[in-house]
Scaffold this active site. Structure first.
Site, PDB file in Angstrom:
ATOM      1  N   HIS A 168       0.848  -1.203   0.000  1.00  0.00           N
ATOM      2  CA  HIS A 168       0.000   0.000   0.000  1.00  0.00           C
ATOM      3  C   HIS A 168       0.879   1.248   0.000  1.00  0.00           C
ATOM      4  O   HIS A 168       2.109   1.165   0.097  1.00  0.00           O
ATOM      5  CB  HIS A 168      -0.965  -0.003   1.199  1.00  0.00           C
ATOM      6  N   CYS A 187       6.299   5.976   4.456  1.00  0.00           N
ATOM      7  CA  CYS A 187       5.064   5.282   4.061  1.00  0.00           C
ATOM      8  C   CYS A 187       4.395   5.965   2.864  1.00  0.00           C
ATOM      9  O   CYS A 187       3.430   5.440   2.309  1.00  0.00           O
ATOM     10  CB  CYS A 187       4.088   5.214   5.225  1.00  0.00           C
ATOM     11  N   HIS A 193       4.940   0.197  -0.579  1.00  0.00           N
ATOM     12  CA  HIS A 193       5.774  -0.681   0.248  1.00  0.00           C
ATOM     13  C   HIS A 193       4.851  -1.766   0.785  1.00  0.00           C
ATOM     14  O   HIS A 193       3.628  -1.688   0.601  1.00  0.00           O
ATOM     15  CB  HIS A 193       6.437   0.114   1.394  1.00  0.00           C
ATOM     16  N   HIS A 195       3.739  -5.109   3.803  1.00  0.00           N
ATOM     17  CA  HIS A 195       3.788  -5.660   5.171  1.00  0.00           C
ATOM     18  C   HIS A 195       3.341  -7.115   5.157  1.00  0.00           C
ATOM     19  O   HIS A 195       2.515  -7.505   4.330  1.00  0.00           O
ATOM     20  CB  HIS A 195       2.820  -4.916   6.102  1.00  0.00           C
ATOM     21  N   ASP A 233      -4.593 -10.947   0.326  1.00  0.00           N
ATOM     22  CA  ASP A 233      -3.239 -11.514   0.314  1.00  0.00           C
ATOM     23  C   ASP A 233      -2.577 -11.349  -1.055  1.00  0.00           C
ATOM     24  O   ASP A 233      -3.178 -11.657  -2.090  1.00  0.00           O
ATOM     25  CB  ASP A 233      -3.306 -13.002   0.685  1.00  0.00           C
ATOM     26  N   HIS A 234      -1.323 -10.862  -1.023  1.00  0.00           N
ATOM     27  CA  HIS A 234      -0.561 -10.596  -2.248  1.00  0.00           C
ATOM     28  C   HIS A 234      -1.287  -9.624  -3.173  1.00  0.00           C
ATOM     29  O   HIS A 234      -1.301  -9.786  -4.398  1.00  0.00           O
ATOM     30  CB  HIS A 234      -0.186 -11.908  -2.963  1.00  0.00           C
ATOM     31  N   GLU A 277       0.363  -4.620  11.915  1.00  0.00           N
ATOM     32  CA  GLU A 277       0.946  -4.176  10.649  1.00  0.00           C
ATOM     33  C   GLU A 277       2.406  -4.621  10.613  1.00  0.00           C
ATOM     34  O   GLU A 277       2.917  -5.061   9.586  1.00  0.00           O
ATOM     35  CB  GLU A 277       0.848  -2.650  10.534  1.00  0.00           C
TER      36      GLU A 277
HETATM   37 ZN   LIG Z   1       2.671   0.543   5.493  1.00  0.00          ZN
END
Ligand SMILES: [Zn+2]
Ligand SMILES: [Zn+2]
Length: 287
Positions: A168, A187, A193, A195, A233-234, A277
């Site tokens: 995100h 961010c 980037h 998580h 996911d992904h 996160e």
């Molecule tokens: Zn982030």
């Protein structure tokens, strides 16, 4: 001043979802995919939380050795290295689910005292001087599944832990580029980037007398997979997830959105979700 103290102990035990009081057909009808006449095992961890007043003469709420001795005597000695169904009489006709084991542990710890109190004397061999309340039990069956019993609210919950990886970018269209960088820092990186998110889903409900289960965990896994994991996911949360479209995908927003996705769809009552996160920040949403 009142202080809460938690002690964690472990024991390894075998169990099975197969009651000797029922026929094979009845067991299969009751436990479905979980039914098996053969045992399997878990490394259980039990956390016991007590609440009390700090004794000025000892500086303690309760001598931890007394709590350890009590847990060893009443709980660990019964469960360690044992087959719960076969070697603990309370489970001959009662399935050894996390829910039933929690209820049994409460009964074992409170058996002499009555009510919700667990009285411990402050000094070795001394008279019980103050009451220490047993306030919370947490039983971990696997690192990804645990139950909790809040004795003050007389409320039981089950928690299942899942993971998803997603990318995100934190960026507010209402702010200038400089303001976004100042607020979101790294961010705000234009290419995004990612998580490895960890999602804890906590549900409550009534324990079914016949199965000893509060909710169907397989059903819970299925709902979380369909409504969240397969869709998040992904993925890029900013562009791939319709309910997050146009929103700033902070973990506050993502956690609230996941709660809304699951509420009303999971079996039982959705009590809480907790979204990590990173290992260092977590966000909880309750009703
Ligand atoms: Zn982030
Ligand atoms: Zn099991």
């Amino acid at each position: 001043m009142r202080v809460r103290m938690t002690r964690r102990v472990g024991f390894s035990s075998g169990h099975r979802y197969w009651l000797s009081t029922l026929t094979a057909q009845e067991n299969r009808a009751l436990f479905g995919a979980w039914a098996s006449p053969y045992s399997h095992g878990h490394n259980y961890f039990l956390e016991v939380t007590v609440d009390g007043v700090v004794d000025e003469s000892t500086g303690m709420v309760v001598n931890i050795k007394r709590v350890d001795d009590l847990l060893k005597d009443r709980i660990v000695s019964q469960f360690e290295g044992k087959s719960i169904n076969d070697e603990i009489s309370a489970f001959h006709a009662c399935s050894p689910t996390v829910e039933n084991i929690l209820l049994y542990i409460r009964q074992c710890l409170l058996r002499d005292e009555g009510g919700d109190l667990f009285t411990v004397s402050r000094t070795e061999g001394g008279e019980p001087s103050q009451q220490v309340h047993l306030v919370h039990l947490r039983l971990e069956e696997t690192p990804l599944f645990h139950g909790e019993l809040d004795l003050l609210e007389n409320k039981m919950t089950l928690t299942r832990i899942y993971e998803f990886a997603a990318s995100h970018r934190l960026n507010s269209p209402q702010m200038s580029e400089a303001e976004n960088i100042a607020l979101f820092g790294k961010c705000n990186n234009e290419a995004g980037h990612g998580h490895n998110y960890v999602l804890e889903v906590t549900v409550g409900g009534e324990v079914d007398d016949r199965t000893g289960m509060m909710v169907d965990i397989e059903r819970l896994d299925h709902v979380v997979k369909e409504r969240v994991l397969l869709r998040y996911d992904h993925k890029n949360l900013d562009v791939d997830v319709p309910e997050l479209s146009g929103r700033i995908t902070t973990s506050e927003v993502v956690a609230s959105t996941i709660f809304a996705q699951l509420d009303g769809s999971v079996p039982g009552r959705l009590e809480k979700i907790k979204l990590f996160e990173t290992a260092r920040n977590a966000f909880e949403v309750t009703r």
